[in-house]
Design a protein around this motif. Structure first.
Motif, PDB file in Angstrom:
ATOM      1  N   CYS A 115       1.154  -1.424  -0.529  1.00  0.00           N
ATOM      2  CA  CYS A 115      -0.133   0.431   0.230  1.00  0.00           C
ATOM      3  C   CYS A 115       0.823   1.333   0.129  1.00  0.00           C
ATOM      4  N   HIS A 116       1.827   0.979   0.764  1.00  0.00           N
ATOM      5  CA  HIS A 116       2.370   2.914   0.863  1.00  0.00           C
ATOM      6  C   HIS A 116       4.060   2.746  -0.040  1.00  0.00           C
ATOM      7  N   ALA A 117       4.111   1.836  -1.349  1.00  0.00           N
ATOM      8  CA  ALA A 117       4.841   1.816  -2.638  1.00  0.00           C
ATOM      9  C   ALA A 117       4.007   3.162  -3.701  1.00  0.00           C
ATOM     10  N   GLY A 118       3.922   4.203  -4.020  1.00  0.00           N
ATOM     11  CA  GLY A 118       3.698   4.277  -5.232  1.00  0.00           C
ATOM     12  C   GLY A 118       3.731   5.328  -6.526  1.00  0.00           C
ATOM     13  N   ARG A 119       3.170   5.376  -7.386  1.00  0.00           N
ATOM     14  CA  ARG A 119       4.365   5.699  -8.752  1.00  0.00           C
ATOM     15  C   ARG A 119       3.581   7.240  -8.747  1.00  0.00           C
ATOM     16  N   SER A 131      -1.922   4.961  -5.026  1.00  0.00           N
ATOM     17  CA  SER A 131      -3.413   5.619  -5.669  1.00  0.00           C
ATOM     18  C   SER A 131      -3.774   5.124  -6.692  1.00  0.00           C
ATOM     19  N   PHE A 132      -2.863   3.716  -6.836  1.00  0.00           N
ATOM     20  CA  PHE A 132      -4.010   3.095  -7.914  1.00  0.00           C
ATOM     21  C   PHE A 132      -4.345   1.433  -7.280  1.00  0.00           C
ATOM     22  N   SER A 133      -4.678   1.586  -5.869  1.00  0.00           N
ATOM     23  CA  SER A 133      -4.688   0.422  -5.971  1.00  0.00           C
ATOM     24  C   SER A 133      -6.691   0.564  -6.362  1.00  0.00           C
ATOM     25  N   ASP A 134      -7.076  -1.259  -6.030  1.00  0.00           N
ATOM     26  CA  ASP A 134      -8.382  -1.261  -6.672  1.00  0.00           C
ATOM     27  C   ASP A 134      -8.779  -1.921  -5.649  1.00  0.00           C
ATOM     28  N   TYR A 135      -9.812  -1.621  -4.898  1.00  0.00           N
ATOM     29  CA  TYR A 135     -10.225  -2.547  -4.005  1.00  0.00           C
ATOM     30  C   TYR A 135     -11.885  -2.715  -3.920  1.00  0.00           C
ATOM     31  N   GLU A 136     -12.706  -2.297  -5.425  1.00  0.00           N
ATOM     32  CA  GLU A 136     -13.543  -2.155  -5.896  1.00  0.00           C
ATOM     33  C   GLU A 136     -14.269  -3.479  -6.820  1.00  0.00           C
ATOM     34  N   SER A 137     -13.416  -4.948  -7.057  1.00  0.00           N
ATOM     35  CA  SER A 137     -13.892  -6.087  -6.868  1.00  0.00           C
ATOM     36  C   SER A 137     -14.018  -6.977  -4.850  1.00  0.00           C
ATOM     37  N   PRO A 184     -12.151   4.303  -7.256  1.00  0.00           N
ATOM     38  CA  PRO A 184     -10.991   3.484  -7.471  1.00  0.00           C
ATOM     39  C   PRO A 184      -9.769   4.363  -6.453  1.00  0.00           C
ATOM     40  N   GLY A 185      -8.386   3.864  -6.339  1.00  0.00           N
ATOM     41  CA  GLY A 185      -7.721   3.965  -5.728  1.00  0.00           C
ATOM     42  C   GLY A 185      -7.679   4.414  -4.254  1.00  0.00           C
ATOM     43  N   SER A 186      -9.353   3.953  -3.440  1.00  0.00           N
ATOM     44  CA  SER A 186      -9.204   3.645  -2.288  1.00  0.00           C
ATOM     45  C   SER A 186      -8.934   3.493  -1.187  1.00  0.00           C
ATOM     46  N   ASN A 187      -8.327   3.182   0.032  1.00  0.00           N
ATOM     47  CA  ASN A 187      -7.612   2.030   0.539  1.00  0.00           C
ATOM     48  C   ASN A 187      -8.320   1.706   2.111  1.00  0.00           C
ATOM     49  N   TYR A 218     -21.648  -0.685   5.936  1.00  0.00           N
ATOM     50  CA  TYR A 218     -21.112   0.445   4.112  1.00  0.00           C
ATOM     51  C   TYR A 218     -19.996   0.539   4.602  1.00  0.00           C
ATOM     52  N   ASN A 219     -19.290   0.062   3.803  1.00  0.00           N
ATOM     53  CA  ASN A 219     -17.495   0.441   3.244  1.00  0.00           C
ATOM     54  C   ASN A 219     -16.876   1.745   3.557  1.00  0.00           C
ATOM     55  N   ILE A 220     -16.412   2.807   3.926  1.00  0.00           N
ATOM     56  CA  ILE A 220     -15.386   3.705   4.165  1.00  0.00           C
ATOM     57  C   ILE A 220     -14.202   3.630   4.328  1.00  0.00           C
ATOM     58  N   ALA A 221     -13.356   3.580   2.785  1.00  0.00           N
ATOM     59  CA  ALA A 221     -12.428   4.044   2.179  1.00  0.00           C
ATOM     60  C   ALA A 221     -11.538   4.941   2.491  1.00  0.00           C
ATOM     61  N   THR A 222      -9.666   5.285   2.908  1.00  0.00           N
ATOM     62  CA  THR A 222      -9.335   6.255   2.583  1.00  0.00           C
ATOM     63  C   THR A 222      -8.219   6.477   1.394  1.00  0.00           C
ATOM     64  N   ASP A 223      -7.689   7.365   1.262  1.00  0.00           N
ATOM     65  CA  ASP A 223      -6.805   8.149   0.410  1.00  0.00           C
ATOM     66  C   ASP A 223      -5.435   6.991   1.277  1.00  0.00           C
ATOM     67  N   THR A 224      -4.310   6.393   0.769  1.00  0.00           N
ATOM     68  CA  THR A 224      -3.259   6.175   2.025  1.00  0.00           C
ATOM     69  C   THR A 224      -1.881   7.428   2.068  1.00  0.00           C
ATOM     70  N   PRO A 225      -1.503   7.694   3.187  1.00  0.00           N
ATOM     71  CA  PRO A 225      -1.123   8.939   3.531  1.00  0.00           C
ATOM     72  C   PRO A 225       0.711   8.288   3.140  1.00  0.00           C
TER      73      PRO A 225
END
Length: 467
Positions: A115-119, A131-137, A184-187, A218-225
Motif C-alpha cells: 500500500c505504501h509504494a506508489g508511482r 493511489s492506483f490500488s483497486d478494491y472495487e471487486s 478507485p484508488g481508495s484503501n 457500508y465501507n468507507i475507505a481513504t487515501d493512503t498517506p
C-alpha cells in the motif's frame, strides 16, 4: 498454473451494503477550532538498517500462502527491484515477503509496500501511498477458491503448508466481505483491521469464530498517506485516533495473519527498528524545474495562511504543530470520522493486548481531522482524507473541484503545474472514475484557499514544490 489466478488476485490485498446515515458525533466543546494533539513517549533507539530489513523480510504477518505458489506466480508480477532481497525472497516482488512460519513452512504474504509504494511519472517512490490500488471487486470468491485450492494441492496430513495457511485463511475469510470499496484508488485499511480484530480475543489475539462487536455494513475507505510523515506525527490516522506507542500502532497490519500475541510480542520489538527507519525517511524532492522567484513570493503567503496548521519548512528546521481541526471548521466530509468514533473497534482496542501491555497504545477518537505535514505534497495526489480532490490547485480553489473525474490509470498522466492528476471532467472511463456524490467521498470543505487571489494561489503552489 491453475492456482495463479487465485494468488495473483491475492496481491490486491497486502495490503458494500445498503447505505444508512450515521449519527453525527457531537463536538464536546463547540468553541474549539483546533487542538494540539500531545506527543507520547517513544523509544527512538531503534536501528534504521535493521528496521528496513524487517519491513521487507520480516514475518510480522505470521502466516500466508505457500512460497512455492508465489514463486510460480512471480514471473507474471511487476519486477521492479528498488532494494536488494535476501536469498529466500529472490525473485519475489518488492511488495511481497517470503518468510518461515512458526511451524517451519515457507510462506509469502504482503508487506507494507503493498500500500505504501506508489508511482508518479512511472517512478516508484517507496513510502508514497499507492493511489492506483483497486478494491472495487469483491474478494469473497477469491478467498473461497484460495481455500479450495489449498485443500486440493495440500491434501496430505503431513504437509506443513495447510497449518501455516490457517490463520491467514481465517482472517481473509472474515475480511473479504467487508472491504469492497466504491471508489478507485481508495484503501480500506481501517475496515480490514476492524474486520480482523472483531474475530480476535483481545487478551491474546487468538482467533474467535463469533464476532466480538458489530460492523457497519457500508465501507468507507481513504487515501493512503505517505510514510515520511510518520516522524513528525504525535498520533496516527486521519482523525488522530492512534495514540501511544508508534511501534504498536504500526504493527496493526499483522492482524491479518499473526497467530497470537506471543508472535506479536516478538514483532513489536522489531517494529521499534521499523519506526527508526520511518523516522529516517525523507520526502522525495520535486523533480522538475521550480520558479524560485515565484516560490519565494509564495513562502510568506504560506506562512501567513497555512503554517498555523500545516507547519513551517526551511533550512533552519521544520516545525509541525500536530493540530486536529474541528469537523465544523474544516467542513470536509465528516462520515469517516463519525464512523470511526462509533466503531466497536475503539473499545475492543482499548481492552486488548495492544493497549494493556507495554509499550502501550490506545484509540482516542476526536471530532475532527488532523492537518497533515506538507513535505512531498507534490507527489501525494489525490487530496483530502478521502482522495476526492485531484490536484493541489483545487484544494486551494474549491470552486474548480470536479464532482466526477476520471483518470487514465497511468502514473505518467500527471499535472506538474497544478500538482496532481490530469483527469477528464466528463467521465468516460468508468474504472478510474471518482464520484464525489457517493456517501463519505464528498469534496467539500477546506475553503481557506478561496480567499487567495489567483496570483497568490499560484505562488503558494510554487512554494509547495520546494517542500
Amino acid at each position: 498454473m491453475r492456482y495463479c489466478f487465485i494468488f495473483l488476485s491475492l496481491l490486491l490485498f497486502v495490503a458494500c451494503n445498503a447505505y444508512r446515515p450515521l449519527t453525527e458525533v457531537a463536538v464536546p466543546d463547540n468553541t474549539w477550532k483546533t487542538r494540539q494533539l500531545p506527543a507520547s513517549p517513544q523509544d527512538t533507539t531503534g536501528d534504521v538498517v535493521a528496521g528496513f530489513d524487517f519491513l521487507v523480510h520480516g514475518d510480522y504477518i505470521g502466516s500466508g500462502v505457500p512460497l512455492e505458489i508465489m514463486q510460480q506466480a512471480a514471473p507474471k508480477m511487476p519486477q521492479d527491484r528498488p532494494f536488494p532481497r535476501n536469498e529466500l525472497n529472490e525473485g519475489i516482488p518488492y511488495f511481497m515477503t517470503a518468510f518461515t512460519a512458526p511451524n517451519g513452512a515457507k510462506v509469502a504474504n504482503g508487506n507494507c509496500f503493498t500500500c505504501h509504494a506508489g508511482r508518479v511519472d512511472n517512478e516508484l517512490i517507496l513510502g508514497l501511498g499507492d493511489s492506483f490500488s483497486d478494491y472495487e471487486s469483491s474478494m469473497v470468491f477469491m478467498g473461497t477458491m484460495m481455500r479450495f485450492g489449498m485443500g486440493v494441492k495440500y491434501s496430505k496430513k503431513k504437509d506443513l503448508q495447510p497449518a501455516a495457511f490457517t490463520d491467514f485463511s481465517n482472517y481473509f475469510r472474515r475480511m473479504a466481505p467487508k472491504i469492497k470499496t466504491t471508489q478507485p484508488g481508495s484503501n480500506p485499511a481501517f475496515r480490514l483491521a476492524e474486520a480482523c480484530m472483531m474475530h480476535r480475543d483481545p487478551d491474546d489475539l487468538t482467533y474467535v469464530d463469533d464476532p466480538l462487536y458489530d460492523m457497519w455494513g457500508y465501507n468507507i475507505a481513504t487515501d493512503t498517506p505517505p510514510l515520511w510523515h510518520v516522524k513528525k506525527k504525535n498520533t496516527l490516522y486521519y482523525n488522530g485516533i492512534g495514540r501511544g506507542s508508534m511501534p504498536k500502532l504500526l504493527l496493526q497490519a499483522s492482524v491479518l495473519g499473526t497467530p497470537d500475541s506471543s508472535h506479536s510480542r516478538k514483532s513489536v520489538e522489531a517494529f521499534r527498528d521499523v519506526y527508526a527507519w520511518l523516522r529516517s525517511l525523507e520526502a522525495p524532492p520535486y523533480p522538475k524545474t521550480i520558479d524560485r522567484q515565484l516560490a519565494q513570493a509564495g513562502e510568506p503567503l504560506f506562512n501567513e495562511h497555512c503554517s498555523g496548521c500545516h507547519g513551517t519548512y526551511g533550512p533552519e528546521g521544520d516545525t509541525y504543530p500536530n493540530k486536529v481541526v474541528n469537523l465544523n471548521v474544516i467542513k470536509t466530509d465528516r462520515l469517516y470520522a463519525d464512523y470511526i468514533n462509533q466503531s466497536g473497534i475503539v473499545d475492543w482496542y482499548n481492552s486488548s493486548w495492544f493497549a494493556t501491555s507495554a509499550p502501550r497504545s490506545r484509540f482516542e477518537p476526536t471530532a475532527g481531522y488532523v492537518a497533515p505535514p506538507l513535505d512531498g505534497i507534490w507527489a501525494s495526489a489525490p487530496y483530502f482524507h478521502n482522495g476526492s480532490v485531484p490536484t493541489v490547485y483545487q484544494v486551494l480553489n474549491s470552486k474548480t473541484r470536479p464532482d466526477r473525474w476520471t483518470r487514465t490509470g497511468e502514473s505518467k498522466d500527471y499535472n506538474w503545474k497544478r500538482l496532481g492528476w490530469n483527469y477528464d471532467p466528463t467521465p468516460k472511463n468508468k474504472k478510474w472514475t471518482f464520484d464525489t456524490s457517493v456517501p463519505g467521498y464528498g469534496n467539500e470543505g477546506h475553503y481557506f484557499g478561496d480567499k487567495l487571489s489567483e496570483d497568490a494561489r499560484w505562488a503558494v503552489i510554487e512554494y509547495l514544490k520546494t517542500l
